[in-house]
Design a protein around this motif. Structure first.
Motif, PDB file in Angstrom:
ATOM      1  N   MET A  14       0.637  -1.269  -0.079  1.00 51.18           N
ATOM      2  CA  MET A  14       0.089  -0.146  -0.052  1.00 51.18           C
ATOM      3  C   MET A  14       1.142   1.186  -0.017  1.00 51.18           C
ATOM      4  SD  MET A  14      -3.303   0.893   2.376  1.00 51.18           S
ATOM      5  CE  MET A  14      -4.203   2.335   2.100  1.00 51.18           C
ATOM      6  N   GLY A  15       0.848   2.103  -1.174  1.00 48.92           N
ATOM      7  CA  GLY A  15       1.895   3.153  -1.256  1.00 48.92           C
ATOM      8  C   GLY A  15       1.088   4.392  -0.967  1.00 48.92           C
ATOM      9  N   GLY A  16       1.817   5.317  -0.664  1.00 50.93           N
ATOM     10  CA  GLY A  16       0.970   6.797  -0.519  1.00 50.93           C
ATOM     11  C   GLY A  16       2.156   7.785   0.088  1.00 50.93           C
ATOM     12  N   VAL A  50       0.239  -6.941   4.596  1.00 56.22           N
ATOM     13  CA  VAL A  50       0.033  -5.607   3.789  1.00 56.22           C
ATOM     14  C   VAL A  50       1.265  -4.806   4.377  1.00 56.22           C
ATOM     15  CG1 VAL A  50      -1.215  -3.402   3.723  1.00 56.22           C
ATOM     16  CG2 VAL A  50      -2.467  -5.700   3.888  1.00 56.22           C
ATOM     17  N   VAL A  51       2.098  -4.357   3.367  1.00 55.38           N
ATOM     18  CA  VAL A  51       3.306  -3.610   3.474  1.00 55.38           C
ATOM     19  C   VAL A  51       3.084  -2.009   3.126  1.00 55.38           C
ATOM     20  CG1 VAL A  51       5.767  -3.259   2.804  1.00 55.38           C
ATOM     21  CG2 VAL A  51       4.975  -5.670   2.815  1.00 55.38           C
ATOM     22  N   PHE A  52       3.268  -1.123   3.878  1.00 55.11           N
ATOM     23  CA  PHE A  52       2.788   0.165   3.817  1.00 55.11           C
ATOM     24  C   PHE A  52       4.257   0.765   3.373  1.00 55.11           C
ATOM     25  CE2 PHE A  52      -0.635  -0.741   6.362  1.00 55.11           C
ATOM     26  CZ  PHE A  52      -1.686   0.032   6.569  1.00 55.11           C
ATOM     27  N   LEU A  69       7.663   7.506  10.311  1.00 56.44           N
ATOM     28  CA  LEU A  69       7.438   7.265  11.741  1.00 56.44           C
ATOM     29  C   LEU A  69       6.193   7.118  12.140  1.00 56.44           C
ATOM     30  CD1 LEU A  69      10.494   9.304  13.347  1.00 56.44           C
ATOM     31  CD2 LEU A  69      10.338   6.859  13.155  1.00 56.44           C
ATOM     32  N   ILE A  70       5.345   8.048  11.627  1.00 57.01           N
ATOM     33  CA  ILE A  70       3.849   7.998  11.836  1.00 57.01           C
ATOM     34  C   ILE A  70       3.181   6.847  11.141  1.00 57.01           C
ATOM     35  CG2 ILE A  70       3.402  10.338  12.366  1.00 57.01           C
ATOM     36  CD1 ILE A  70       2.289  10.820   9.759  1.00 57.01           C
ATOM     37  N   THR A  71       3.670   6.267  10.170  1.00 58.06           N
ATOM     38  CA  THR A  71       3.023   5.004   9.608  1.00 58.06           C
ATOM     39  C   THR A  71       3.472   3.902  10.322  1.00 58.06           C
ATOM     40  OG1 THR A  71       3.186   5.979   7.407  1.00 58.06           O
ATOM     41  CG2 THR A  71       2.878   3.836   7.377  1.00 58.06           C
ATOM     42  N   VAL A  72       4.545   3.759  10.954  1.00 59.22           N
ATOM     43  CA  VAL A  72       5.153   2.868  11.917  1.00 59.22           C
ATOM     44  C   VAL A  72       4.000   2.892  13.242  1.00 59.22           C
ATOM     45  CG1 VAL A  72       6.986   1.859  13.715  1.00 59.22           C
ATOM     46  CG2 VAL A  72       7.436   2.666  11.045  1.00 59.22           C
ATOM     47  N   LEU A  73       3.908   4.032  13.786  1.00 57.70           N
ATOM     48  CA  LEU A  73       3.084   4.107  14.910  1.00 57.70           C
ATOM     49  C   LEU A  73       1.742   3.555  14.719  1.00 57.70           C
ATOM     50  CD1 LEU A  73       4.499   7.628  16.010  1.00 57.70           C
ATOM     51  CD2 LEU A  73       4.659   5.459  17.401  1.00 57.70           C
ATOM     52  N   ALA A  74       1.152   4.002  13.528  1.00 56.47           N
ATOM     53  CA  ALA A  74      -0.246   3.507  13.199  1.00 56.47           C
ATOM     54  C   ALA A  74      -0.508   2.213  13.048  1.00 56.47           C
ATOM     55  CB  ALA A  74      -0.480   4.419  12.051  1.00 56.47           C
ATOM     56  N   THR A  75       0.578   1.438  12.317  1.00 57.26           N
ATOM     57  CA  THR A  75       0.602   0.017  11.971  1.00 57.26           C
ATOM     58  C   THR A  75       0.928  -0.739  13.106  1.00 57.26           C
ATOM     59  OG1 THR A  75       2.478   0.283  10.753  1.00 57.26           O
ATOM     60  CG2 THR A  75       0.686   0.826   9.696  1.00 57.26           C
ATOM     61  N   ALA A  76       1.658  -0.478  14.219  1.00 58.47           N
ATOM     62  CA  ALA A  76       2.215  -1.481  14.924  1.00 58.47           C
ATOM     63  C   ALA A  76       1.323  -2.435  15.511  1.00 58.47           C
ATOM     64  CB  ALA A  76       3.166  -0.592  16.123  1.00 58.47           C
ATOM     65  N   SER A  77       0.126  -2.129  15.962  1.00 60.18           N
ATOM     66  CA  SER A  77      -0.641  -2.862  16.544  1.00 60.18           C
ATOM     67  C   SER A  77      -1.003  -3.984  15.859  1.00 60.18           C
ATOM     68  CB  SER A  77      -1.701  -2.153  17.269  1.00 60.18           C
ATOM     69  OG  SER A  77      -2.675  -1.786  16.348  1.00 60.18           O
ATOM     70  N   SER A 135       3.311  -3.963   8.152  1.00 57.14           N
ATOM     71  CA  SER A 135       4.571  -3.733   8.156  1.00 57.14           C
ATOM     72  C   SER A 135       4.748  -2.390   7.481  1.00 57.14           C
ATOM     73  CB  SER A 135       5.716  -4.688   7.832  1.00 57.14           C
ATOM     74  OG  SER A 135       5.570  -5.248   6.387  1.00 57.14           O
ATOM     75  N   VAL A 136       6.043  -1.779   7.723  1.00 57.70           N
ATOM     76  CA  VAL A 136       6.507  -0.669   6.980  1.00 57.70           C
ATOM     77  C   VAL A 136       7.777  -0.863   6.219  1.00 57.70           C
ATOM     78  CG1 VAL A 136       6.498   2.072   6.931  1.00 57.70           C
ATOM     79  CG2 VAL A 136       5.049   0.846   8.699  1.00 57.70           C
ATOM     80  N   SER A 137       7.877  -0.419   4.973  1.00 58.61           N
ATOM     81  CA  SER A 137       8.897  -0.361   4.434  1.00 58.61           C
ATOM     82  C   SER A 137       9.666   0.869   4.219  1.00 58.61           C
ATOM     83  CB  SER A 137       8.772  -1.029   2.893  1.00 58.61           C
ATOM     84  OG  SER A 137       9.873  -1.140   1.899  1.00 58.61           O
TER      85      SER A 137
END
Length: 196
Positions: A1-3, A28-30, A50-58, A63-65
């Motif tokens: 998921m890109g953006g 799903v990899v953000f 960093l905010i993407t990591v915070l939002a997806t951590a739970s 995961s975030v790339s």
């Protein structure tokens, strides 16, 4: 998921989870864009990461790339998809999750034919926007439209609300809201985030 995820919000998270469940995705990899070539001004890439990591951590399915951030230079979807293909191999089935509004713009992207060859697209219907019949015929079996619960949330509106000192509570995860407050992101002048 890109953006750009400038900022990531609950609409992005609902979309990602719906795609995971509806299409049976393993993960799903953000992928926050580094330097999006079609957008003039975005927040610092590191803050958006960093905010993407915070939002997806739970969610252990998320995961975030950093692939687009670490590559440097303008970010092109075709390069990102090719890098994922090289990493995951030919046997992996790649999907690209985005909104129907973005899918409608694919033909303006760098090397659109290659983009459509590298991955299957999941186009999330956004409130008051859907793919035209012409687009659906053009993209045939490369794009699947996904209905998601109607959440009229946009990053543009969130940035505007912050700059005007209006509340953003319930629009994005608490951790993201706190990060925005701590870093004073999106503020044109010092203001409280009413109801923060």
């Amino acid at each position: 998921m890109g953006g750009t995820f400038d900022p990531i919000h609950n609409g992005h998270l609902v979309c990602a989870e719906e795609a995971r469940l509806q299409f049976g995705l393993d993960e799903v990899v953000f992928v926050p864009t580094g330097q999006p070539w079609q957008k003039a001004a975005v927040s610092e890439a590191e803050d958006r990461y960093l905010i993407t990591v915070l939002a997806t951590a739970s969610n252990h399915h998320f995961s975030v790339s950093r692939i687009d951030i670490d590559r440097g230079g303008p970010t092109y979807t075709v390069d990102t998809l090719r890098a994922f293909r090289a990493f995951y191999g030919e046997r992996a089935e790649l999907f690209f999750i985005t909104g129907t509004d973005a899918v409608a713009e694919i033909l303006t992207w760098k090397d659109p034919e290659a983009v459509l060859e590298e991955a299957l697209f999941i186009a999330a219907n956004r409130p008051s926007y859907s793919l035209s019949d012409d687009h659906q015929r053009l993209f045939r079996d490369r794009v699947s439209v996904m209905e998601i619960p109607a959440l009229a949330i946009s990053s543009t509106d969130i940035r505007k609300r912050v700059s005007e000192g209006r509340t953003i509570r319930y629009l994005l995860p608490r951790e993201v809201r706190e990060f925005i407050t701590e870093r004073r992101l999106y503020r044109s002048e010092p203001a409280a985030l009413g109801g923060g």
